[in-house]
Design an enzyme around this catalytic site. Structure first.
Site: not given
Ligand code: N7H
Length: 494
Positions: A204, A347
């Site tokens: 992440d 996601h």
């Molecule tokens: Fe997410 N996951 O493990 O699945 N997220 N996220 N997120 N997220 C991202 O690109 C995760 C949450 C964003 O620019 C990655 O850094 C989990 C909320 C945004 O390509 C992974 C949870 C919100 C991005 C996860 C969670 C976001 C992003 C890829 C909750 C906003 C960048 C790694 C437990 C409302 C997207 C990375 C881009 C990436 C996960 C929450 C938003 C692996 C498990 C609540 C903007």
């Protein structure tokens, strides 16, 4: 009338977590109420200010960490951890009101508070006898929180020692207490090879916007945003819909809003779902098919490699290579009409749709929707008993913390209008079925029917996949404002 000139950007005036990220292995979020003596709190705040870690200090700390790693590598040794600690502070609307700061800061989500926003975010909960929605949150977040102190460091020992200093400044727990500790939420980076991976196992913190005139060399594919997307009062601090500058009090300059979410993750249940629904139509073994399903739900392999570039097999070296792990825009041939590479509801695609919106036929800039994600994991590793029972027995998850100049543009919009919106990204004109929910964070409140999304199976892209349960469960949160150092001195402290 002349427009007031904005002073040049000075990283020493911006709290360190926002643009640079406090370095951490351990991070505590001390949720507090001010008082009872507000005037005494403001005096003690003046004593805390020199302890607050600025962006300039974090940049220095990060340089020290890099030097330490290099020196260890040159000596053929594993680097030890440098003893480092950082402190930041942020206030809710309740906190501003208590401090007697009555200016309208210009963000309706912040002013209303997250408890009042929970139903709109589609958190699950019940409607009380007074007609008010009560989300299924832990008690700490259902009461008034005036602010949060964020304390980070290399170990539990360092962070606890720094937290003791902070609590000492405000006499927490003593007869003359000026601050009441509601609860401290403790986060830890996962151990060993899982470092920087969240609890489902995915790397992440890869995709962050670069901030103009601060992040000097954006990596390939990393988009640059103007400073006002993250810092209030700077260039492009505008309403995302009208593009009009937001009116804010002068002291809001160089502050940033913090959307904090306490999100539980059901890891054994998520893994069981992957095991039970492998993508085998492409001839993969069940284990490989389960791994592919996980990658297609997230948009990246666990290594971090983006599936838009690596759709059929992981490339772990690319996953950790900043020159390659962000270099995609969903613009490969057919990316806009098929889900061969990445489902529309993955996601990463839901939360940053890149070319899905920015390129024709839609051509809408995503710049004001970008957020900087910080945060940290909480809770233990999955135990053998949980693995055997395929059931969560100990609460774990993500303390999600996102900075932006505008919560309505940023976190609230991403959660409400993208992740939870089954029609997003809009693909009907391309003849593509409704994308469905963000597989990781999309929510529909108390709905009894399972959330669905399409496009997970590359050989049968219209087939809906029912997500039997939600694996990310909001257990609390609040909206805070992280003021500049000069605002803390001029407006918050006495
Ligand atoms: Fe997410 N996951 O493990 O699945 N997220 N996220 N997120 N997220 C991202 O690109 C995760 C949450 C964003 O620019 C990655 O850094 C989990 C909320 C945004 O390509 C992974 C949870 C919100 C991005 C996860 C969670 C976001 C992003 C890829 C909750 C906003 C960048 C790694 C437990 C409302 C997207 C990375 C881009 C990436 C996960 C929450 C938003 C692996 C498990 C609540 C903007």
């Amino acid at each position: 009338m002349s427009t007031p000139t904005i002073p040049p950007f000075d990283p020493a005036n911006v709290q360190g977590d926002i643009l640079a990220g406090l370095p951490k292995r351990v991070q505590h979020y001390l949720l507090f109420q001010i008082g009872p003596d507000v005037r005494a709190f403001r005096k003690r705040l003046a004593v805390l200010i020199p302890q607050i870690t600025t962006t300039t200090q974090v940049v220095g700390d990060r340089a020290k960490i890099a030097e330490n790693k290099k020196a260890a590598a040159d000596a053929g040794k594993a680097p030890g951890l440098l003893k480092l600690s950082g402190v930041n502070i942020a206030f809710s609307q309740f906190g501003l009101t208590k401090l007697g700061i009555t200016d309208n800061i210009g963000d309706t989500a912040f002013v209303g508070g997250q408890l009042n926003d929970a139903q709109n975010l589609a958190d699950s909960g019940v409607v009380g006898s007074d007609g008010k929605f009560i989300p299924n949150w832990i008690p700490a977040f259902k009461q008034q929180l005036d602010g949060v102190v964020i304390i980070s460091g290399d170990s539990e020992l360092t962070v606890t020692a720094t937290q003791a200093i902070v609590k000492g400044i405000f006499n927490v727990g003593a007869a003359k207490a000026t601050m009441h500790e509601v609860q401290t939420i403790k986060g830890t980076v996962r151990p060993g090879k899982e470092k920087a991976h969240e609890h489902f196992g995915f790397l992440d913190g890869i995709s962050q916007p670069a901030v103009k005139d601060f992040d000097k060399c954006p990596h390939p594919g990393q988009e640059t945003v103007r400073q006002g997307v993250i810092l209030c009062g700077r260039e492009n601090d505008v309403d995302a819909r009208t593009k009009q500058p937001v009116t804010r009090p002068p002291w809001a300059l160089d502050g940033s809003f913090l959307a904090l979410r306490f999100l539980a993750q059901l890891v054994p249940e998520f893994n069981t779902f992957l095991e039970q629904n492998p993508i085998t139509s492409t001839g993969l073994t069940p284990a490989a098919g389960s791994e592919l399903l996980g990658a297609r739900l997230v948009g990246r392999w666990k290594s971090g490699a983006p599936i838009d570039v690596f759709p059929t097999a992981d490339d772990p070296a690319a996953g950790v290579d900043p020159a390659r792990n962000n270099d995609f825009r969903y613009t490969f041939p057919d990316d806009q009409t098929t889900q061969d590479r990445c489902p529309f509801a993955a996601h990463t695609r839901k939360t940053n749709p890149r070319a899905d919106l920015e390129d024709p036929p839609i051509s809408v800039s995503n710049e004001n929707r970008r957020i900087i994600r910080r945060g940290v994991q909480f809770g233990p590793e999955v135990t053998p008993a949980e693995k055997a029972a395929k059931k969560t027995l100990h609460e774990r998850g993500l303390i999600f913390a996102a900075y932006q100049s505008n919560i309505v543009n940023g976190f609230q919009f991403i959660q409400h209008s993208w992740a939870n919106n089954q029609n997003f990204p809009p693909k009907a004109s391309a003849g593509v079925p409704t994308p469905g929910f963000d597989a990781i964070i999309g929510q529909d409140g108390n709905a009894i029917t399972a959330r669905t999304l399409v496009g997970t199976d590359p050989s049968n892209q219209g087939a809906p996949l029912a997500l039997v349960t939600e694996w990310v469960i909001p257990r609390g949160g609040e909206y805070f404002f992280s003021p500049s150092i000069s605002a803390l001195k001029s407006t918050f402290a006495l």
